[in-house]
Design a protein around this motif. Sequence first.
Motif, PDB file in Angstrom:
ATOM      1  N   ASN A  43      -4.473  14.871 -12.877  1.00 52.07           N
ATOM      2  CA  ASN A  43      -5.125  16.185 -12.938  1.00 52.07           C
ATOM      3  C   ASN A  43      -4.457  17.243 -12.053  1.00 52.07           C
ATOM      4  O   ASN A  43      -5.019  18.327 -11.864  1.00 52.07           O
ATOM      5  N   VAL A  44      -3.281  16.948 -11.535  1.00 50.78           N
ATOM      6  CA  VAL A  44      -2.509  17.918 -10.761  1.00 50.78           C
ATOM      7  C   VAL A  44      -1.102  18.066 -11.342  1.00 50.78           C
ATOM      8  O   VAL A  44      -0.631  19.167 -11.575  1.00 50.78           O
ATOM      9  N   GLY A  45      -0.438  16.929 -11.570  1.00 52.80           N
ATOM     10  CA  GLY A  45       0.918  16.950 -12.099  1.00 52.80           C
ATOM     11  C   GLY A  45       1.926  16.431 -11.092  1.00 52.80           C
ATOM     12  O   GLY A  45       1.576  15.862 -10.052  1.00 52.80           O
ATOM     13  N   VAL A  46       3.200  16.628 -11.387  1.00 51.36           N
ATOM     14  CA  VAL A  46       4.281  16.126 -10.546  1.00 51.36           C
ATOM     15  C   VAL A  46       4.473  17.044  -9.343  1.00 51.36           C
ATOM     16  O   VAL A  46       4.565  18.269  -9.491  1.00 51.36           O
ATOM     17  N   ARG A  47       4.503  16.446  -8.157  1.00 55.25           N
ATOM     18  CA  ARG A  47       4.714  17.206  -6.933  1.00 55.25           C
ATOM     19  C   ARG A  47       5.685  16.454  -6.018  1.00 55.25           C
ATOM     20  O   ARG A  47       5.641  15.218  -5.923  1.00 55.25           O
ATOM     21  N   LEU A 103       0.845  -1.195   0.000  1.00 56.96           N
ATOM     22  CA  LEU A 103       0.000   0.000   0.000  1.00 56.96           C
ATOM     23  C   LEU A 103       0.882   1.246   0.000  1.00 56.96           C
ATOM     24  O   LEU A 103       1.852   1.314   0.766  1.00 56.96           O
ATOM     25  N   ASP A 104       0.543   2.186  -0.844  1.00 61.43           N
ATOM     26  CA  ASP A 104       1.138   3.511  -0.777  1.00 61.43           C
ATOM     27  C   ASP A 104       0.005   4.522  -0.865  1.00 61.43           C
ATOM     28  O   ASP A 104      -0.623   4.680  -1.916  1.00 61.43           O
ATOM     29  N   ILE A 105      -0.279   5.171   0.256  1.00 62.42           N
ATOM     30  CA  ILE A 105      -1.330   6.185   0.317  1.00 62.42           C
ATOM     31  C   ILE A 105      -0.688   7.537   0.020  1.00 62.42           C
ATOM     32  O   ILE A 105       0.341   7.885   0.611  1.00 62.42           O
ATOM     33  N   VAL A 106      -1.268   8.269  -0.926  1.00 58.36           N
ATOM     34  CA  VAL A 106      -0.673   9.530  -1.359  1.00 58.36           C
ATOM     35  C   VAL A 106      -1.687  10.659  -1.189  1.00 58.36           C
ATOM     36  O   VAL A 106      -2.858  10.517  -1.486  1.00 58.36           O
ATOM     37  N   ASP A 107      -1.207  11.792  -0.696  1.00 57.06           N
ATOM     38  CA  ASP A 107      -2.067  12.941  -0.389  1.00 57.06           C
ATOM     39  C   ASP A 107      -1.428  14.188  -0.974  1.00 57.06           C
ATOM     40  O   ASP A 107      -0.402  14.666  -0.481  1.00 57.06           O
ATOM     41  N   CYS A 108      -2.020  14.705  -2.030  1.00 58.71           N
ATOM     42  CA  CYS A 108      -1.500  15.882  -2.711  1.00 58.71           C
ATOM     43  C   CYS A 108      -2.504  17.018  -2.656  1.00 58.71           C
ATOM     44  O   CYS A 108      -3.652  16.847  -3.080  1.00 58.71           O
ATOM     45  N   ASN A 109      -2.069  18.153  -2.131  1.00 54.20           N
ATOM     46  CA  ASN A 109      -2.852  19.375  -2.280  1.00 54.20           C
ATOM     47  C   ASN A 109      -2.172  20.214  -3.352  1.00 54.20           C
ATOM     48  O   ASN A 109      -1.152  20.854  -3.090  1.00 54.20           O
ATOM     49  N   GLY A 133      -7.120  25.431  -7.704  1.00 52.84           N
ATOM     50  CA  GLY A 133      -6.448  24.139  -7.850  1.00 52.84           C
ATOM     51  C   GLY A 133      -7.217  22.993  -7.230  1.00 52.84           C
ATOM     52  O   GLY A 133      -8.326  23.151  -6.722  1.00 52.84           O
ATOM     53  N   LYS A 134      -6.601  21.814  -7.276  1.00 49.69           N
ATOM     54  CA  LYS A 134      -7.264  20.583  -6.848  1.00 49.69           C
ATOM     55  C   LYS A 134      -6.402  19.787  -5.888  1.00 49.69           C
ATOM     56  O   LYS A 134      -5.175  19.905  -5.875  1.00 49.69           O
ATOM     57  N   THR A 135      -7.074  18.946  -5.128  1.00 52.60           N
ATOM     58  CA  THR A 135      -6.392  17.912  -4.357  1.00 52.60           C
ATOM     59  C   THR A 135      -6.436  16.600  -5.147  1.00 52.60           C
ATOM     60  O   THR A 135      -7.271  16.417  -6.039  1.00 52.60           O
ATOM     61  N   CYS A 136      -5.526  15.705  -4.799  1.00 54.65           N
ATOM     62  CA  CYS A 136      -5.589  14.328  -5.302  1.00 54.65           C
ATOM     63  C   CYS A 136      -5.134  13.424  -4.169  1.00 54.65           C
ATOM     64  O   CYS A 136      -3.975  13.486  -3.743  1.00 54.65           O
ATOM     65  N   ILE A 137      -6.058  12.650  -3.650  1.00 58.53           N
ATOM     66  CA  ILE A 137      -5.752  11.735  -2.547  1.00 58.53           C
ATOM     67  C   ILE A 137      -6.184  10.340  -2.962  1.00 58.53           C
ATOM     68  O   ILE A 137      -7.292  10.159  -3.479  1.00 58.53           O
ATOM     69  N   GLY A 138      -5.311   9.370  -2.744  1.00 58.20           N
ATOM     70  CA  GLY A 138      -5.677   8.025  -3.167  1.00 58.20           C
ATOM     71  C   GLY A 138      -4.749   6.962  -2.612  1.00 58.20           C
ATOM     72  O   GLY A 138      -3.836   7.236  -1.823  1.00 58.20           O
ATOM     73  N   THR A 139      -4.989   5.749  -3.055  1.00 57.52           N
ATOM     74  CA  THR A 139      -4.266   4.586  -2.555  1.00 57.52           C
ATOM     75  C   THR A 139      -3.791   3.725  -3.712  1.00 57.52           C
ATOM     76  O   THR A 139      -4.597   3.260  -4.531  1.00 57.52           O
ATOM     77  N   TYR A 140      -2.480   3.563  -3.802  1.00 54.53           N
ATOM     78  CA  TYR A 140      -1.899   2.571  -4.708  1.00 54.53           C
ATOM     79  C   TYR A 140      -1.919   1.231  -4.000  1.00 54.53           C
ATOM     80  O   TYR A 140      -1.428   1.107  -2.868  1.00 54.53           O
ATOM     81  N   VAL A 141      -2.480   0.235  -4.656  1.00 54.93           N
ATOM     82  CA  VAL A 141      -2.576  -1.098  -4.067  1.00 54.93           C
ATOM     83  C   VAL A 141      -1.952  -2.098  -5.036  1.00 54.93           C
ATOM     84  O   VAL A 141      -2.327  -2.153  -6.210  1.00 54.93           O
ATOM     85  N   THR A 142      -1.014  -2.871  -4.546  1.00 56.23           N
ATOM     86  CA  THR A 142      -0.406  -3.948  -5.322  1.00 56.23           C
ATOM     87  C   THR A 142      -0.662  -5.263  -4.613  1.00 56.23           C
ATOM     88  O   THR A 142      -0.524  -5.352  -3.385  1.00 56.23           O
ATOM     89  N   GLY A 143      -1.068  -6.261  -5.380  1.00 56.97           N
ATOM     90  CA  GLY A 143      -1.334  -7.565  -4.794  1.00 56.97           C
ATOM     91  C   GLY A 143      -1.473  -8.620  -5.861  1.00 56.97           C
ATOM     92  O   GLY A 143      -1.119  -8.401  -7.028  1.00 56.97           O
ATOM     93  N   MET A 144      -2.033  -9.750  -5.473  1.00 51.41           N
ATOM     94  CA  MET A 144      -2.166 -10.890  -6.389  1.00 51.41           C
ATOM     95  C   MET A 144      -3.623 -11.106  -6.759  1.00 51.41           C
ATOM     96  O   MET A 144      -4.515 -11.007  -5.919  1.00 51.41           O
ATOM     97  N   LYS A 145      -3.843 -11.386  -8.036  1.00 46.86           N
ATOM     98  CA  LYS A 145      -5.161 -11.746  -8.535  1.00 46.86           C
ATOM     99  C   LYS A 145      -4.995 -12.873  -9.535  1.00 46.86           C
ATOM    100  O   LYS A 145      -4.283 -12.723 -10.536  1.00 46.86           O
TER     101      LYS A 145
END
Length: 399
Positions: free
Chosen positions: A218-222, A163-169, A302-314
């Motif tokens: 929708n925000v870009g590199v931060r 899990l990598d939770i990312v929070d961008c304002n 401007g915008k926020t972008c908050i989300g969760t990268y999830v890696t696993g097995m399927k």
Amino acid sequence: MSKVLIIGAGGVAGVVVQKCAKLPEVFSEIHLASRTLSKCQALQEKAGKDRVVGVYQVDADDAAEVAELIRGINPSLVINVALPYQDLPIMDACLETGVHYLDTANYEPKDEAKFEYSWQWAYQDKFKEKGLMALLGAGFDPGVTNVFTAYAAKHYFDEVHYLDIVDCNGGDHGQAFATNFNPEINIREITQRGKYWENGEWHETDPISVRKDLDYPNVGVRPSYLLFHEELESLVKHFPTIKRARFWMTFGDQYLTHLRVLENVGMTSIEPVEFEGKKIVPLEFLKAVLPNPGSLAEGYTGKTCIGTYVTGMKDGKEKTIFIYNNCDHAETNKEVGAQAVSYTTGVPAMIAASLMLQGEWMKPGVWNMEQFDPDEFMNRLNQYGLPWHVQECDKPFEK
């Protein structure tokens, strides 16, 4: 239809009050309390006296005073959007009066910059024995990010590993230095040591010492920095297959320069100092002179972008998805007169409260958001202003 008591009258509370007020079929009667009565009265005017039917002054540090207020109102649920220091007194008051409880951030002691769930998880048996429910961390992060993880685990994976939770304002409020939520809480969070979970144990880092430049939709590199955040603690407990869990938040160079200067001259300290015969806490004084986060909405772009990268097995194969939300500061200001950081915390609290009151998320004990079925919560995010997206990724989040 249910009566609720909302404690707190800051930026997040303003969103919760207005969102609850728009759903009389769920929140039949709203009561609002805070240390500062005038703030409650201003929110009452904004939401309408027909919806916010009572406003009160209360010291939320005092469990007996909160309990007396609860007994006078007799609500079905207390929505705590006050300070994290006040979680335990409010929980004690709910236990004493037989009322369900919800908050958006976990407890931390006022005299130590440390937050963890152990203090609130210790209430599990007390709430269960009384047939009461306490829902913890029902904001965005923690909160929605926990539900994103549960949704991914249910619909996209057989087993979750990373899990990598990312929070961008990605917004601009035009201030030289300001925090997007309570300055005291925000600065305590940022200046303590970072921490992440890997291979069954916690690893610590120096504050703001690990950086990645991440590309946010929708925000870009931060520039994004590794912090400890409370949802990591509950997620690795409730998803034991997780091998690594991290949290990243964006900060601009100007913000960090100001923060380092303030830290170097002692203004971020929580140790009392003597000033003109009185004891003052430097960080509390700094909070008093910084812009009120609730005042930042007008002109915020401007915008926020908050989300969760999830890696696993399927089905025997590794895959990665990114579940995220974008929230526009100007749009939230237009709707409820709040900037997007307040909005992204307040809307989930309203949704979680509605699920509790309608019995869809209701069981005695103390719980985190990921411990309930995520589907209806995800539906209501789309319905009430926080639409989410799932992005299939070509490769895992950078290790």
